[in-house]
Every structure is written in C-alpha cells, then in structure tokens.
Design a protein around this motif. Sequence first.
Motif, PDB file in Angstrom:
ATOM      1  N   ASN A   1       0.810  -1.228   0.000  1.00  0.00           N
ATOM      2  CA  ASN A   1       0.000   0.000   0.000  1.00  0.00           C
ATOM      3  C   ASN A   1       0.840   1.274   0.000  1.00  0.00           C
ATOM      4  N   THR A   2       2.080   1.176  -0.356  1.00  0.00           N
ATOM      5  CA  THR A   2       2.957   2.344  -0.413  1.00  0.00           C
ATOM      6  C   THR A   2       2.839   3.009  -1.774  1.00  0.00           C
ATOM      7  N   VAL A   3       2.893   4.343  -1.769  1.00  0.00           N
ATOM      8  CA  VAL A   3       2.724   5.129  -2.999  1.00  0.00           C
ATOM      9  C   VAL A   3       3.967   5.968  -3.223  1.00  0.00           C
ATOM     10  N   LEU A   4       4.569   5.829  -4.395  1.00  0.00           N
ATOM     11  CA  LEU A   4       5.699   6.648  -4.797  1.00  0.00           C
ATOM     12  C   LEU A   4       5.232   7.580  -5.907  1.00  0.00           C
ATOM     13  N   HIS A   5       5.255   8.873  -5.641  1.00  0.00           N
ATOM     14  CA  HIS A   5       4.808   9.865  -6.613  1.00  0.00           C
ATOM     15  C   HIS A   5       5.878  10.089  -7.681  1.00  0.00           C
ATOM     16  N   PRO A   6       5.557  10.830  -8.742  1.00  0.00           N
ATOM     17  CA  PRO A   6       6.475  10.934  -9.883  1.00  0.00           C
ATOM     18  C   PRO A   6       7.877  11.393  -9.501  1.00  0.00           C
ATOM     19  N   GLY A   7       8.847  10.747 -10.134  1.00  0.00           N
ATOM     20  CA  GLY A   7      10.230  11.181  -9.994  1.00  0.00           C
ATOM     21  C   GLY A   7      10.932  10.761  -8.737  1.00  0.00           C
ATOM     22  N   CYS A   8      10.351   9.922  -7.910  1.00  0.00           N
ATOM     23  CA  CYS A   8      11.032   9.451  -6.694  1.00  0.00           C
ATOM     24  C   CYS A   8      12.143   8.458  -7.049  1.00  0.00           C
ATOM     25  N   THR A   9      13.175   8.457  -6.229  1.00  0.00           N
ATOM     26  CA  THR A   9      14.255   7.478  -6.359  1.00  0.00           C
ATOM     27  C   THR A   9      14.465   6.789  -5.024  1.00  0.00           C
ATOM     28  N   VAL A  10      14.477   5.469  -5.050  1.00  0.00           N
ATOM     29  CA  VAL A  10      14.817   4.672  -3.872  1.00  0.00           C
ATOM     30  C   VAL A  10      16.096   3.930  -4.195  1.00  0.00           C
TER      31      VAL A  10
ATOM     32  N   ASP B   1       2.241   1.386   3.746  1.00  0.00           N
ATOM     33  CA  ASP B   1       1.415   2.591   3.903  1.00  0.00           C
ATOM     34  C   ASP B   1       2.260   3.864   3.968  1.00  0.00           C
ATOM     35  N   VAL B   2       3.338   3.874   3.237  1.00  0.00           N
ATOM     36  CA  VAL B   2       4.226   5.029   3.152  1.00  0.00           C
ATOM     37  C   VAL B   2       3.859   5.855   1.925  1.00  0.00           C
ATOM     38  N   ILE B   3       4.009   7.171   2.025  1.00  0.00           N
ATOM     39  CA  ILE B   3       3.835   8.056   0.881  1.00  0.00           C
ATOM     40  C   ILE B   3       5.142   8.796   0.646  1.00  0.00           C
ATOM     41  N   LEU B   4       5.719   8.610  -0.531  1.00  0.00           N
ATOM     42  CA  LEU B   4       6.889   9.370  -0.958  1.00  0.00           C
ATOM     43  C   LEU B   4       6.420  10.344  -2.033  1.00  0.00           C
ATOM     44  N   LYS B   5       6.489  11.634  -1.745  1.00  0.00           N
ATOM     45  CA  LYS B   5       5.968  12.626  -2.680  1.00  0.00           C
ATOM     46  C   LYS B   5       6.990  12.947  -3.765  1.00  0.00           C
ATOM     47  N   ALA B   6       6.563  13.709  -4.749  1.00  0.00           N
ATOM     48  CA  ALA B   6       7.313  13.852  -5.992  1.00  0.00           C
ATOM     49  C   ALA B   6       8.750  14.299  -5.761  1.00  0.00           C
ATOM     50  N   GLY B   7       9.663  13.609  -6.419  1.00  0.00           N
ATOM     51  CA  GLY B   7      11.054  14.042  -6.465  1.00  0.00           C
ATOM     52  C   GLY B   7      11.891  13.724  -5.257  1.00  0.00           C
ATOM     53  N   CYS B   8      11.355  13.040  -4.254  1.00  0.00           N
ATOM     54  CA  CYS B   8      12.202  12.765  -3.090  1.00  0.00           C
ATOM     55  C   CYS B   8      13.188  11.641  -3.407  1.00  0.00           C
ATOM     56  N   VAL B   9      14.325  11.675  -2.729  1.00  0.00           N
ATOM     57  CA  VAL B   9      15.401  10.719  -2.969  1.00  0.00           C
ATOM     58  C   VAL B   9      15.725  10.019  -1.651  1.00  0.00           C
TER      59      VAL B   9
END
Length: 353
Positions: A161-170, A179-187
């Motif tokens: 249920n985790t959501v990675l928004h556009p442009g994220c890098t893991v 249930d994590v949310i990574l918003k746009a562009g986070c690294v």
Amino acid sequence: MNILPSAIFQEFQARGLIAEHRGGDRPIRRIAPIEECAAGDLVFVDHAKYLPRVRQQPPSAVVAPAAIADELGDIEGLAVLVAPNVRLAIALLKQAYADRDVRDSEWPRIHPNAVIHDSVAVPEDALIGPGVVVGKDVELGGRVVLMANVVIERGAKIGANTVLHPGCTVGYNCEIGSDVILKAGCVIGSEGFGFAQDEKRRNHRIPHTGKVIVEDRVVIGANTNIDRATYGATLIRAGAVIDAMCHIGHNVEIGEDCILCAHTGISGSTKFGKRVIASGQTGTLDHITVADDVVLLHRAGLNSSIKQPGMYAGGPAQPLQQYLKNMAVAARLHEVWSRLKAVEKKLAELTKP
C-alpha cells in the motif's frame, strides 16, 4: 460522493471520531470549505466565528465540537456530527471520502514503457506508470503504486500500500515500509556527505555503503533527500512526517511520530526521540541527541543535545521563555547600550580624584 450523515456516524462512531449525530439526514455530495458552503455540502466548524456563515448558507451537514453543535440546533434540516477532535475529523473524513484516488490512472496497470527486471515479482494489484525503472531483486508489496519515472534500484524493498509519486528514487538495498507516501522528487538512499582530506587539502570521497530504512505510515515530502548510512542504516521510524525540501544526513534516526517542517536539515548521526516537532528551517550539528516530546521553534539551531522535553527556540537553541525574553531585549540593545555608556560616564565623573 453521495453519502448520508447517518452512514458517516455509523462508520466512525466506533473509532471515537464522531460521538453523536443530531438533526437531519440529507445526502452529502461534497466536502467543502466553510466559505463556500451550500446545500449538499459537509463543512467543518471549529470556531464560533463561522456560525453566521452556516446560518446564511446552510450546508447539509456540519462537523463540530459539542459546544458549537449546541448553537446549531435551530437550523432546520441541518445534520450535526459532533466530533471531539475536529481537526482529526478533517483528516480522516477527507481521506475516506474526498482524497485523491492514486489508483485511478489513465495508463495500463503496468505501462509498456516501464523497465522491470526479470527477477522482480510484480503483485497483480500493483500499478506501475510510464518511465518507471525497477532493478534486480527488488521486492514490491501488494497494492503498491509507482507513478511516472520512479526509479527503484536493485535490492530495495517497498511495502504494501505504499505510494511513490512521480520522480522518486529509492536507492539500492533501501527498505520502505507499508502505507508510506513518498511525494514527488524525493530521494531515499543517496550517498551521504563524507570526505577525507590529504596533506594538500584535496578531498577524497568516503563511500557510504549502508542503507535507509523507512518504517510504516511515514510521509516524506517533495524533493526531500535522505542519505544512506556510512555503515548500518539511516532510520525513519513509524508514523514520522517529513515536509518538502528537507535533508536528513547519514546515520540519522528520526523517532516515531516526529514532524519535520520544510527546509529542516539534520546532520549525520543525530538522533531525534519520539514525537519531536521541528518547525521550518531547523538545523543541527552532527551527533546531536534530542529527547522525546521536544518542540523546536524559530529556526532553532542545535549545537548541543537536548535532554529534557519542552519548547526550545533560536540559535543556539534555548528554552522558549528564555529565548522570548532575550528577543525582547535584543530589539532594545542600542537603547540599553546608550544608557550603559551614560551611566559609565556619570560614574567616572563621580569617582574622579
């Protein structure tokens, strides 16, 4: 949205969010701001100053604390949902009925432009957008959403249920909970900032070979960077909320349910306890420890550890009441200086031989 107030009451009463349903039961079509309320709307009222607006343009339903609800009983047909914590009601009701549906995509479930390594088992309910790259041995939990141009490097783990928004890098081998949310562009998992100098003061990079672990229910804002550890792990504990454009250095630990506001910078090996709140542009030196339930205000700058809960402000950070007194004096420093010089001059005259 088309739901009755009675249905909202039934769903959320057991969770303690809505304590009582009074009055009417007209259908609700949208959750609206109080300034625009009209028939068919649900609005939140946490202050008596909004009562005239509700009387002038009655919505279908109001969420309010008991004291405000008592003032609304004379409005015909109005449904009043009594909430002990109106702000929490805003959060949970909007999540339930008016949030963005991140699974409502215009693309195929797995976009044909996505590049996914053959070793990756993609859950049947995952959504993977255009331009996504998923490396070797990545683990994806159920119902993950990877939006456009997300990059997940080899060996990383993404929880359910985790959501990675556009442009994220893991980065490689990093772990993201459920249930994590990574918003746009986070690294997540960029190399930390570590260098050694030789006798000519030339810089030599120290490889950072640890990882980042982000536990469950964390929200990380747009363009925030979290560095991987030199060894071991940089840790973001469960329930933490990190705003946009923050920087978390290598081997930092951010405790459960902390809140870090925009432009905060946490230097390497710093440890925040549970429920620490850092307001905008907070900064620390490295190897600082901050106790549970500390609140950092007014661009707090920490050059030493804080061992007791409380409110601290300024740079170097000091207890809030002391800081406020010092700030009040600072505005009058020129006056105080002038008076001091006058006293010194008078004293010199009086003590002449």
